[in-house]
Design a protein around this motif. Structure first.
Motif, PDB file in Angstrom:
ATOM      1  N   GLY A  61       0.790  -1.220   0.000  1.00 14.20           N
ATOM      2  CA  GLY A  61       0.000   0.000   0.000  1.00 14.20           C
ATOM      3  C   GLY A  61       0.828   1.280   0.000  1.00 14.20           C
ATOM      4  O   GLY A  61       0.336   2.332   0.399  1.00 14.20           O
ATOM      5  N   LEU A  62       2.063   1.199  -0.476  1.00 10.63           N
ATOM      6  CA  LEU A  62       2.925   2.381  -0.497  1.00 10.63           C
ATOM      7  C   LEU A  62       2.583   3.258  -1.697  1.00 10.63           C
ATOM      8  O   LEU A  62       1.955   2.818  -2.656  1.00 10.63           O
ATOM      9  CB  LEU A  62       4.394   1.957  -0.502  1.00 10.63           C
ATOM     10  CG  LEU A  62       4.824   1.135   0.727  1.00 10.63           C
ATOM     11  CD1 LEU A  62       6.253   0.655   0.583  1.00 10.63           C
ATOM     12  CD2 LEU A  62       4.645   1.941   2.005  1.00 10.63           C
ATOM     13  N   ASP A  63       3.031   4.481  -1.671  1.00  6.04           N
ATOM     14  CA  ASP A  63       2.688   5.486  -2.671  1.00  6.04           C
ATOM     15  C   ASP A  63       3.402   5.217  -3.997  1.00  6.04           C
ATOM     16  O   ASP A  63       4.634   5.243  -4.066  1.00  6.04           O
ATOM     17  CB  ASP A  63       3.064   6.872  -2.134  1.00  6.04           C
ATOM     18  CG  ASP A  63       2.478   8.003  -2.950  1.00  6.04           C
ATOM     19  OD1 ASP A  63       2.214   7.826  -4.157  1.00  6.04           O
ATOM     20  OD2 ASP A  63       2.291   9.088  -2.371  1.00  6.04           O
ATOM     21  N   SER A  64       2.628   4.999  -5.050  1.00  2.00           N
ATOM     22  CA  SER A  64       3.196   4.709  -6.371  1.00  2.00           C
ATOM     23  C   SER A  64       3.902   5.913  -6.981  1.00  2.00           C
ATOM     24  O   SER A  64       4.630   5.763  -7.956  1.00  2.00           O
ATOM     25  CB  SER A  64       2.105   4.213  -7.323  1.00  2.00           C
ATOM     26  OG  SER A  64       1.135   5.222  -7.555  1.00  2.00           O
ATOM     27  N   ARG A  65       3.720   7.088  -6.406  1.00  2.49           N
ATOM     28  CA  ARG A  65       4.415   8.274  -6.917  1.00  2.49           C
ATOM     29  C   ARG A  65       5.809   8.418  -6.323  1.00  2.49           C
ATOM     30  O   ARG A  65       6.671   9.026  -6.924  1.00  2.49           O
ATOM     31  CB  ARG A  65       3.596   9.536  -6.629  1.00  2.49           C
ATOM     32  CG  ARG A  65       2.278   9.572  -7.408  1.00  2.49           C
ATOM     33  CD  ARG A  65       1.353  10.603  -6.861  1.00  2.49           C
ATOM     34  NE  ARG A  65       1.018  10.174  -5.497  1.00  2.49           N
ATOM     35  CZ  ARG A  65       0.239  10.848  -4.675  1.00  2.49           C
ATOM     36  NH1 ARG A  65      -0.286  11.981  -5.048  1.00  2.49           N
ATOM     37  NH2 ARG A  65      -0.019  10.390  -3.463  1.00  2.49           N
ATOM     38  N   ILE A  66       6.047   7.858  -5.163  1.00  5.31           N
ATOM     39  CA  ILE A  66       7.317   8.022  -4.462  1.00  5.31           C
ATOM     40  C   ILE A  66       8.243   6.815  -4.615  1.00  5.31           C
ATOM     41  O   ILE A  66       9.457   6.957  -4.711  1.00  5.31           O
ATOM     42  CB  ILE A  66       7.061   8.272  -2.953  1.00  5.31           C
ATOM     43  CG1 ILE A  66       6.228   9.531  -2.755  1.00  5.31           C
ATOM     44  CG2 ILE A  66       8.348   8.327  -2.159  1.00  5.31           C
ATOM     45  CD1 ILE A  66       6.864  10.796  -3.259  1.00  5.31           C
ATOM     46  N   MET A  67       7.695   5.626  -4.654  1.00  4.96           N
ATOM     47  CA  MET A  67       8.511   4.407  -4.615  1.00  4.96           C
ATOM     48  C   MET A  67       9.511   4.274  -5.771  1.00  4.96           C
ATOM     49  O   MET A  67      10.604   3.755  -5.553  1.00  4.96           O
ATOM     50  CB  MET A  67       7.624   3.167  -4.507  1.00  4.96           C
ATOM     51  CG  MET A  67       6.870   3.074  -3.178  1.00  4.96           C
ATOM     52  SD  MET A  67       7.846   3.487  -1.691  1.00  4.96           S
ATOM     53  CE  MET A  67       9.132   2.255  -1.771  1.00  4.96           C
ATOM     54  N   PRO A  68       9.216   4.743  -6.991  1.00  2.10           N
ATOM     55  CA  PRO A  68      10.248   4.649  -8.033  1.00  2.10           C
ATOM     56  C   PRO A  68      11.534   5.396  -7.664  1.00  2.10           C
ATOM     57  O   PRO A  68      12.629   4.949  -7.998  1.00  2.10           O
ATOM     58  CB  PRO A  68       9.581   5.261  -9.269  1.00  2.10           C
ATOM     59  CG  PRO A  68       8.135   4.994  -9.054  1.00  2.10           C
ATOM     60  CD  PRO A  68       7.930   5.181  -7.567  1.00  2.10           C
ATOM     61  N   LEU A  69      11.419   6.498  -6.966  1.00  2.00           N
ATOM     62  CA  LEU A  69      12.615   7.247  -6.534  1.00  2.00           C
ATOM     63  C   LEU A  69      13.412   6.461  -5.501  1.00  2.00           C
ATOM     64  O   LEU A  69      14.643   6.378  -5.581  1.00  2.00           O
ATOM     65  CB  LEU A  69      12.217   8.600  -5.948  1.00  2.00           C
ATOM     66  CG  LEU A  69      11.701   9.639  -6.914  1.00  2.00           C
ATOM     67  CD1 LEU A  69      11.263  10.887  -6.164  1.00  2.00           C
ATOM     68  CD2 LEU A  69      12.764   9.985  -7.935  1.00  2.00           C
ATOM     69  N   ILE A  70      12.723   5.906  -4.544  1.00  2.00           N
ATOM     70  CA  ILE A  70      13.393   5.124  -3.503  1.00  2.00           C
ATOM     71  C   ILE A  70      14.047   3.891  -4.116  1.00  2.00           C
ATOM     72  O   ILE A  70      15.194   3.555  -3.803  1.00  2.00           O
ATOM     73  CB  ILE A  70      12.401   4.761  -2.380  1.00  2.00           C
ATOM     74  CG1 ILE A  70      11.971   6.040  -1.661  1.00  2.00           C
ATOM     75  CG2 ILE A  70      13.007   3.742  -1.409  1.00  2.00           C
ATOM     76  CD1 ILE A  70      10.835   5.870  -0.688  1.00  2.00           C
TER      77      ILE A  70
END
Length: 124
Positions: free
Chosen positions: A92-101
């Motif tokens: 349930g993590l944010d799909s907008r942030i996870m690519p950066l991480i």
């Protein structure tokens, strides 16, 4: 110890990530996250090949290497896509942030793969 080459790679990768992340966010508004990720990832491969060849590993741009360069990203794409799906769908993590991480997590793998590929056949 980090080498100058790795630092340059990380800085160029950061620039590439910012550019493709902006594309990802724009596409995310009109397509599902996985389509936005795939299209921005493809764009990033072209940017990475050009900038890493010219500024990090200082090798010539060649048609044959440009056409085969995306293959080094297949494993990275599979890993990153799997991570993103797990993080978004299961955690349930944010799909907008996870690519950066995920890009930060995969940085050492990406550097090693680029170093091997772009330095093949060139004297050390």
């Amino acid at each position: 110890m980090m080498t100058k080459r790795f630092i340059t790679f990380a800085l160029i990768g950061g620039l590439n990530t910012l550019l493709t992340y902006a594309v990802y966010l724009a596409l995310h508004l009109i397509t599902p996250y996985y389509v936005a990720f795939t299209l921005s990832f493809i764009l990033g491969i072209g940017i990475a090949y050009t900038l890493n060849s010219l500024f990090v590993f200082k090798v010539q741009l060649r048609p044959h290497s440009a056409l085969s360069y995306p293959f080094i990203y297949l494993a990275q794409y599979a890993i990153a896509t799997g991570m993103l799906a797990l993080e978004v769908e299961r955690m349930g993590l944010d799909s907008r942030i996870m690519p950066l991480i995920n890009a930060c997590i995969l940085l050492p793998l990406s550097f090693a793969m680029n170093k091997w590929f772009l330095n093949r056949g060139t004297p050390s």
